[in-house]
Design a protein around this motif. Sequence first.
Motif, short mmCIF file in Angstrom:
data_model
loop_
_atom_site.label_atom_id
_atom_site.label_comp_id
_atom_site.label_asym_id
_atom_site.label_seq_id
_atom_site.Cartn_x
_atom_site.Cartn_y
_atom_site.Cartn_z
N MET A 92 37.07 27.45 85.63
CA MET A 92 36.91 28.75 86.27
C MET A 92 35.89 28.59 87.40
SD MET A 92 35.95 32.43 84.49
CE MET A 92 37.08 32.17 83.16
N ASP A 93 36.19 29.15 88.55
CA ASP A 93 35.26 29.01 89.67
C ASP A 93 34.03 29.90 89.46
OD1 ASP A 93 36.37 31.51 90.24
OD2 ASP A 93 36.43 31.16 92.39
N TYR A 94 32.98 29.57 90.19
CA TYR A 94 31.68 30.24 90.03
C TYR A 94 31.78 31.75 90.20
CZ TYR A 94 26.90 31.68 90.87
OH TYR A 94 25.70 32.34 90.80
N SER A 95 32.47 32.19 91.25
CA SER A 95 32.55 33.62 91.55
C SER A 95 33.22 34.40 90.42
CB SER A 95 33.31 33.82 92.87
OG SER A 95 33.40 35.18 93.18
N THR A 96 34.29 33.87 89.89
CA THR A 96 35.00 34.53 88.79
C THR A 96 34.13 34.54 87.54
OG1 THR A 96 37.12 33.80 89.70
CG2 THR A 96 37.09 34.48 87.37
N GLN A 127 27.28 25.04 85.36
CA GLN A 127 27.82 24.85 86.71
C GLN A 127 26.72 24.69 87.75
OE1 GLN A 127 30.69 27.66 88.16
NE2 GLN A 127 32.29 26.96 86.76
#
Length: 128
Positions: free
Chosen positions: A1-5, A61
């Motif tokens: 999952m990307d950081y923003s999400t 992360q």
Amino acid sequence: MDYSTLKTVHQTAVALSISGFFARGLGGLLGAGWVSSRAAKTWPHIIDTVLLLSALSLAWQLRLQLDQAPWLTAKLIGLLVYIGLGVLALKPGRPLGLRAAAFLGALLTVAWMVSVAISKHPLGFFGV
């Protein structure tokens, strides 16, 4: 999952957790019957699990370490205080005055924790 999400998931879980605690605490102080329902006792654990897992994922992360991020250490200490006060506030057998004071203390603690998260300063709103 990307950081923003992941950050959005975490912030949503924070909002749900605080809102749920506020509702359960107020309901408990007012003697509402729904507070002892299975849903009212189960959902906080699910939400708080998502909250904790997303927090750990964000820290991983960002490669955060407690000795390099004093604000994170402060939040963890605040979390322990919040949990302790929350347990007192939600425990039905305790005196009403104690539960009310613990409820207020827990809300103030979580507000401070949010200020620490936003400012990235271990004193949060006390450091202003």
